[in-house]
Design a protein around this motif. Structure first.
Motif, PDB file in Angstrom:
ATOM      1  N   SER A  86      30.262  17.157   2.598  1.00 21.57           N
ATOM      2  CA  SER A  86      29.106  17.835   2.000  1.00 21.57           C
ATOM      3  C   SER A  86      29.575  19.045   1.201  1.00 21.57           C
ATOM      4  N   ALA A 110      28.217  22.288  -1.521  1.00 25.21           N
ATOM      5  CA  ALA A 110      27.067  23.078  -1.989  1.00 25.21           C
ATOM      6  C   ALA A 110      27.520  24.020  -3.100  1.00 25.21           C
ATOM      7  N   HIS A 151      24.292  19.991  -2.974  1.00 22.77           N
ATOM      8  CA  HIS A 151      23.186  20.923  -2.726  1.00 22.77           C
ATOM      9  C   HIS A 151      23.361  22.186  -3.579  1.00 22.77           C
ATOM     10  N   LEU A 210      24.780  28.051   4.883  1.00 25.20           N
ATOM     11  CA  LEU A 210      25.390  26.738   4.649  1.00 25.20           C
ATOM     12  C   LEU A 210      26.567  26.503   5.592  1.00 25.20           C
ATOM     13  N   TYR A 219      28.650  22.625   6.098  1.00 29.48           N
ATOM     14  CA  TYR A 219      29.131  22.170   4.790  1.00 29.48           C
ATOM     15  C   TYR A 219      30.645  22.288   4.718  1.00 29.48           C
TER      16      TYR A 219
END
Length: 640
Positions: free
Chosen positions: A4, A6, A30, A46, A51
């Motif tokens: 993931s 961001a 994101h 986050l 993340y």
């Protein structure tokens, strides 16, 4: 591999452009908006969500890196295209421009002014200034006082320059820079995931290890203290990690290993009442010792585990309990058999042990194994006459799941279980022709195929077989394969029956007295002289096993501290054939006649006749065999 990412944008337009690029590239990243401290708050949020990588720019990226430690942050670098575009636009209004930004944004940009024909002042903001706005403003005033009214820079420098009344132009990151940042973030995320998976695997191994594991760095600071170490030293990991080993466990003296750089095997530590065995190994990177790792275990636990393993092996019958020291006897014939067996123990060739029932064939097989190079490996003993043929095959060679009705799961055969060690097959003369064929193949190829399987498993075993039957005769009668006979008869050991070593009977009697008086819990001190003579006078067709059974029976029935002559006479007389106090062959009969006891078997009568003829030939067995019309080998076999 899932990960993931961001993006924290300092301003909305950059967030919108980034979202547009992600849509075009079909990337699921994101996006949050937040400058400086606002961006840090977003990053911390986050981080809690797990993340893998963050992307940001300029002062916001620097601020995030200061506060967020566990997540890597990828900077959006200003590309040459972005800078040329903005300087080309500003040059239309002025030729004196200040280019201001945080490191590494301004790195290598001084040559741009000369290239574009403008007076370009490059001013670098230090990372440590990002949260000191007053200091940054003072530096911007110095730039303004030098006559630079036009400022080209990142979000923070532009914002503060505006507050000082300077004309500003924000360097916007273009599609190229954002795309490069996305690619770099994905590479970092993948590498981080791989590293995390590797770290977790290593941690799982360390945490589940049977031994305690302690690791220290160069200075002696503890960085690993696994659950087993917690149990051994009665200390909690979270309380000792980060502390110096000499403060926590000075008895270990691990810093000595860091300085010396030498491994230490089987080191013994004493911690209170505990004795701990340890191996200490330096951690080397190149030519430098960067720390030490110690693996350790309580000696008492090692001993318990060894006892457990031994017990399990004994229960499986995979351990040879006896050695040559356990063979009782001082007679010349038994000493010769032991000496011969010791010679055979040193090599791996198949060994055939011949002996009547009860002569100690398995005892000798175990002794040979324990005197061989395979003594620390399995010893698997099996009586081939104990089970029917269909079960014998599956026991010896194993089977796979579904090989026959009831085979719900596979099982390794005895040859596989004996791998590396010795397999002892008693009553080898009882196996069927079908099993003989398979056994021959295993001996020749040293490979075994389980019933129902198409795979072959190599096996490394020393083969010892035993029999009380005349295999020569069985081969002649086509009841035993000739090729198998020659395969198993590479080495040959003949064990004497007890009647040929009667001088050993007193030693055996005393041994069985010691064994059974403790087992039966009776204080029997000995046996009468008359009783001993009766035992020595009996032929013992069941050999040592029959003598042992007789001694157990005598100890059970004895009423006093000694076994009486009458009790021995009664016991021996109850055996088939009874006890004859006279000699087998009556010497006072005429030369060509003899008294034949009719209560003996045909085989025993035959032996009496052979003994009589040998005696008449003054011990010359060649002359006796000619007179009897049989070969010398046959004569020996009939006497045995």
């Amino acid at each position: 591999m899932k990960y993931s990412i961001a993006f924290i944008a300092p301003y909305k337009k950059l967030a919108d452009l980034f979202t547009e690029i992600c849509h075009d590239l079909k990337k699921d990243i994101h996006v949050e908006i937040g400058d400086l401290e606002a961006g840090v708050k977003k990053a911390l949020m986050l981080e809690e969500k797990g993340y893998d990588v963050l992307i940001s720019r300029g002062g916001t990226s620097i601020a995030i890196k200061k506060k967020v430690i566990d997540i890597p942050v990828v900077d959006i670098q200003v590309s040459g295209f972005d800078l040329i575009r903005i300087l080309y636009t500003v040059r239309k209004e002025t030729e004196k421009i200040a280019l201001i930004g945080f490191e590494p944004f301004t790195h290598g940009l001084k040559g741009f002014g000369e290239m574009m024909g403008i007076d370009l002042k490059v001013f670098t903001l230090k990372e440590e200034w990002y949260d000191d706005t007053d200091y940054i403003k003072s530096k911007l005033k110095e730039v303004r006082d030098q006559g630079y009214d036009y400022v080209v820079g990142d979000n923070i420098s532009v914002k503060m320059s505006n507050e000082l009344g300077m004309k500003t132009f924000l360097i916007k990151s273009g599609r190229e820079a954002l795309t490069r940042a996305i690619i770099e973030a994905e590479n970092v995320a993948r590498a981080r995931r791989r590293e995390m998976e590797k770290t977790r695997r290593v941690k799982s191994i360390i945490d589940s290890a049977y031994e305690g594991i302690i690791s220290i760095d160069q200075s002696g600071k503890i960085d690993i203290f696994n659950p087993q170490a917690e149990k051994i030293f009665n200390k909690q990991a979270f309380k000792v990690i980060g502390k110096n080993i000499d403060t926590v466990l000075p008895e270990l003296d691990l810093l000595k290993a860091v300085k010396a750089g030498n491994s230490e095997k089987e080191r013994i530590w004493t911690i209170g009442n505990k004795k701990i065995a340890a191996n200490v190994t330096p951690i080397e990177v190149g030519d430098e010792i960067i720390g030490v790792v110690a693996t350790c275990q309580e000696i008492s636990r090692i001993q318990k585990m060894e006892q457990k393993i031994r017990k399990e092996l004994y229960l499986k019958g995979h351990v040879a309990e006896n050695t040559f020291d356990d063979i009782i006897g001082q007679s010349t014939i038994i000493k010769k058999a032991i000496e011969e067996a010791r010679d055979y123990a040193l090599i791996d060739s198949p060994l055939l042990i011949y002996g009547e029932t009860g002569t100690g064939k398995e005892l000798f097989a175990q002794a040979v194994h324990n005197a061989s190079p395979r003594k620390n490996k399995p010893f698997v003993a099996f009586n081939c006459a104990a089970i029917p043929e269909n079960l014998l095959e599956s026991e010896l060679f194993g089977y796979v799941e579904g090989a026959f009705t009831g085979a719900t799961k596979g099982k390794a055969g005895l040859f596989e279980q004996a791998h590396g060690g010795t397999i002892f097959l008693d009553e080898i003369g009882e196996i069927s022709p079908n099993i003989q064929v398979r056994l021959l193949r295993v001996i020749q190829e040293r490979k075994v195929r389980r019933i129902g399987d198409d795979r072959i498993t190599p096996v490394d075993v020393r083969i010892i077989v035993a029999t009380n039957r005349d295999l020569h005769q069985l081969v002649a009668e086509n009841k035993f394969r000739k090729d198998l006979f020659y395969r198993i008869n590479v080495l040959n050991l003949n064990l004497p029956p007890l009647r040929q070593r009667k001088e050993d009977i007193p030693l055996l009697v005393n041994f069985f007295l010691d064994k059974y008086r403790y087992k039966i819990k009776k204080d029997i001190k000995g046996i009468s002289n008359g009783g001993m003579e009766i035992l020595k006078g009996y032929d013992w067709p069941g050999n040592i096993r029959q003598l042992e059974n007789a001694m157990e029976r005598l100890i059970i029935r004895a009423k006093g501290n000694y076994i009486t002559t009458d009790l021995v006479q009664e016991t021996v007389s109850s055996f088939r054939g009874g006890y004859n106090k006279n000699k087998d062959v009556q010497q006072d009969t005429p030369a060509n006649t003899m008294v034949i006891p009719l209560d003996r078997s045909l085989e025993e009568i035959e032996k009496l006749i052979i003994k009589k003829v040998i005696a008449e030939e003054n011990g010359n067995k060649t002359a006796a065999s000619k007179r009897l019309g049989i070969g010398r080998t046959t004569l020996w076999r009939k006497l045995d």
